[in-house]
Design a protein around this motif. Sequence first.
Motif, PDB file in Angstrom:
ATOM      1  N   UNK A  61       0.796  -1.221   0.000  1.00 12.93           N
ATOM      2  CA  UNK A  61       0.000   0.000   0.000  1.00 12.93           C
ATOM      3  C   UNK A  61       0.832   1.278   0.000  1.00 12.93           C
ATOM      4  N   UNK A  62       2.089   1.202   0.449  1.00 10.72           N
ATOM      5  CA  UNK A  62       2.922   2.395   0.427  1.00 10.72           C
ATOM      6  C   UNK A  62       3.100   2.921  -0.992  1.00 10.72           C
ATOM      7  N   UNK A  63       3.141   2.017  -1.968  1.00  9.69           N
ATOM      8  CA  UNK A  63       3.345   2.437  -3.350  1.00  9.69           C
ATOM      9  C   UNK A  63       2.141   3.180  -3.913  1.00  9.69           C
ATOM     10  N   UNK A  64       0.983   2.893  -3.380  1.00  6.28           N
ATOM     11  CA  UNK A  64      -0.251   3.396  -3.972  1.00  6.28           C
ATOM     12  C   UNK A  64      -0.887   4.532  -3.176  1.00  6.28           C
ATOM     13  N   UNK A  65      -0.722   4.511  -1.847  1.00  6.16           N
ATOM     14  CA  UNK A  65      -1.417   5.515  -1.037  1.00  6.16           C
ATOM     15  C   UNK A  65      -0.492   6.282  -0.091  1.00  6.16           C
ATOM     16  N   UNK A  66       0.809   5.997  -0.192  1.00  6.30           N
ATOM     17  CA  UNK A  66       1.797   6.878   0.423  1.00  6.30           C
ATOM     18  C   UNK A  66       1.909   6.885   1.929  1.00  6.30           C
ATOM     19  N   UNK A  67       1.508   5.820   2.606  1.00  8.00           N
ATOM     20  CA  UNK A  67       1.689   5.792   4.056  1.00  8.00           C
ATOM     21  C   UNK A  67       3.164   5.537   4.383  1.00  8.00           C
ATOM     22  N   UNK A  68       3.902   6.613   4.591  1.00  6.24           N
ATOM     23  CA  UNK A  68       5.329   6.508   4.892  1.00  6.24           C
ATOM     24  C   UNK A  68       5.754   7.725   5.699  1.00  6.24           C
ATOM     25  N   UNK A  69       6.449   7.488   6.792  1.00  2.00           N
ATOM     26  CA  UNK A  69       6.957   8.572   7.633  1.00  2.00           C
ATOM     27  C   UNK A  69       8.413   8.296   7.968  1.00  2.00           C
ATOM     28  N   UNK A  70       9.112   9.333   8.456  1.00  2.00           N
ATOM     29  CA  UNK A  70      10.513   9.128   8.832  1.00  2.00           C
ATOM     30  C   UNK A  70      10.933  10.161   9.861  1.00  2.00           C
ATOM     31  N   UNK A  71      12.114   9.951  10.418  1.00  2.00           N
ATOM     32  CA  UNK A  71      12.744  10.889  11.327  1.00  2.00           C
ATOM     33  C   UNK A  71      14.217  11.012  10.951  1.00  2.00           C
ATOM     34  N   UNK A  72      14.879  11.975  11.556  1.00  2.16           N
ATOM     35  CA  UNK A  72      16.303  12.151  11.325  1.00  2.16           C
ATOM     36  C   UNK A  72      16.971  12.693  12.574  1.00  2.16           C
ATOM     37  N   UNK A  98       3.751  11.832  13.766  1.00  2.00           N
ATOM     38  CA  UNK A  98       3.629  11.502  12.347  1.00  2.00           C
ATOM     39  C   UNK A  98       2.806  10.234  12.157  1.00  2.00           C
ATOM     40  N   UNK A  99       3.049   9.232  13.017  1.00  2.00           N
ATOM     41  CA  UNK A  99       2.248   8.003  12.971  1.00  2.00           C
ATOM     42  C   UNK A  99       0.763   8.334  13.091  1.00  2.00           C
ATOM     43  N   UNK A 100       0.432   9.161  14.064  1.00  3.44           N
ATOM     44  CA  UNK A 100      -0.968   9.494  14.309  1.00  3.44           C
ATOM     45  C   UNK A 100      -1.606  10.146  13.087  1.00  3.44           C
ATOM     46  N   UNK A 101      -0.896  11.076  12.475  1.00  6.21           N
ATOM     47  CA  UNK A 101      -1.472  11.798  11.332  1.00  6.21           C
ATOM     48  C   UNK A 101      -1.656  10.901  10.113  1.00  6.21           C
ATOM     49  N   UNK A 102      -0.782   9.905   9.963  1.00  2.00           N
ATOM     50  CA  UNK A 102      -0.831   9.014   8.797  1.00  2.00           C
ATOM     51  C   UNK A 102      -1.553   7.699   9.104  1.00  2.00           C
ATOM     52  N   UNK A 103      -2.238   7.615  10.245  1.00  2.00           N
ATOM     53  CA  UNK A 103      -2.985   6.414  10.638  1.00  2.00           C
ATOM     54  C   UNK A 103      -2.093   5.184  10.734  1.00  2.00           C
ATOM     55  N   UNK A 104      -0.871   5.393  11.206  1.00  2.57           N
ATOM     56  CA  UNK A 104       0.081   4.309  11.434  1.00  2.57           C
ATOM     57  C   UNK A 104       0.099   4.006  12.929  1.00  2.57           C
ATOM     58  N   UNK A 105       0.121   2.737  13.333  1.00  4.02           N
ATOM     59  CA  UNK A 105       0.107   2.395  14.759  1.00  4.02           C
ATOM     60  C   UNK A 105       1.266   3.039  15.519  1.00  4.02           C
ATOM     61  N   UNK A 106       0.998   3.489  16.727  1.00  2.00           N
ATOM     62  CA  UNK A 106       2.011   4.116  17.571  1.00  2.00           C
ATOM     63  C   UNK A 106       3.123   3.127  17.907  1.00  2.00           C
ATOM     64  N   UNK A 107       4.308   3.673  18.112  1.00  2.09           N
ATOM     65  CA  UNK A 107       5.439   2.862  18.539  1.00  2.09           C
ATOM     66  C   UNK A 107       5.739   3.170  20.010  1.00  2.09           C
TER      67      UNK A 107
END
Length: 358
Positions: A61-72, A98-107
């Motif tokens: 799904x990352x390829x199609x709907x862009x659910x991807x976050x990162x840090x640095x 970022x997880x919250x905004x992109x509907x990604x489970x919290x770490x």
Amino acid sequence: MKQEIAFIQSEELKVKPKADSLGFGKYYSDYMFVMDYHSEKGWYEPRITPYEQLILDPAAMVFHYGQAIFEGLKAYKTADGTIQLFRPEKNMKRFNESCDRLCIPQIDENFLLKAIKELILIEKDWIPEGDGTSLYIRPFIFATEPYLGVRPSHQYKLLVILSPVGAYYGDQLSPVKIYVEEQYVRAVIGGVGHVKTAGNYAASMKAQEVAEAKGFAQILWLDAKENKYVEEVGSMNIFFKIKGEVVTPKLNGSILSGVTRDSVIQLLKHWNIPVREEKISIEEVFAAHERGDLEEVFGSGTAAVISPVGELNWNDRSIEINHQKIGQLSQRVYDEITGIQLGKKEDPFNWIIKVAQV
């Protein structure tokens, strides 16, 4: 999380690059941290494995709907061999935002920081020791479930990779030329401009490409609604020193809450230098220059730390800042932050987290 982090030994280690040839983001260490998520299992199988290519389903799904976050963030080695991190808890907190905004489970922020420390200890010899060098740490999460329906993924992968780096710009403190963008927009209030998601940077590349073709190093973004208020630079937050007072755009939901930005603000207050977080228009910036009040402009970010600005170009008008030289305040802020990061200066804010001494 109470899971043990597995370690998988690499059969062959890489030759490490020389400190004077690093650049930024060109080389990667021997190992990476990996953890997977499934809606029925939660986050599972944390492991440190040899750095290797990934195999993904074409329908991921990352390829199609862009659910991807990162840090640095970065790891530093001091003169006495201490390995330390600079305010990593801020990055972990923002990662979850970022997880919250992109509907990604919290770490689990503490567990991820523990994993990063373990990875760094294994890769301690990858931390360069030349001037202006560090070990860049890139945590990221992306959706892996093979599914073409539009909804949040039920499966994700979290990785942390490491890259020994030099200066983000070749001559770290040489003032850069910046183009004020008027045609394209980066983010809108209510969107995802305040988090580190891949799509923000994809949307910025066209304007950056145009600016570079005109001879500029970076873009300065204006607000998307009125196209007049300064927001941020392509990879940095921005500060203006006007008649002895420092002004930086107020966080408004479309500006990234930079860790270095917050550090600069705290330093200025500690030094009793007036600093304001508020809306500032590009007209105000140019008007301050015309009055002779615009003394310095500099960007702040993890990659560059501080990047002085020597020229701004807006609406076919170009202004030179501080004779294309780094300002005294910009230099002072850079020296203080890097001094704390490298253990050369006192840390009155308790920003440093020590990993180990080698």
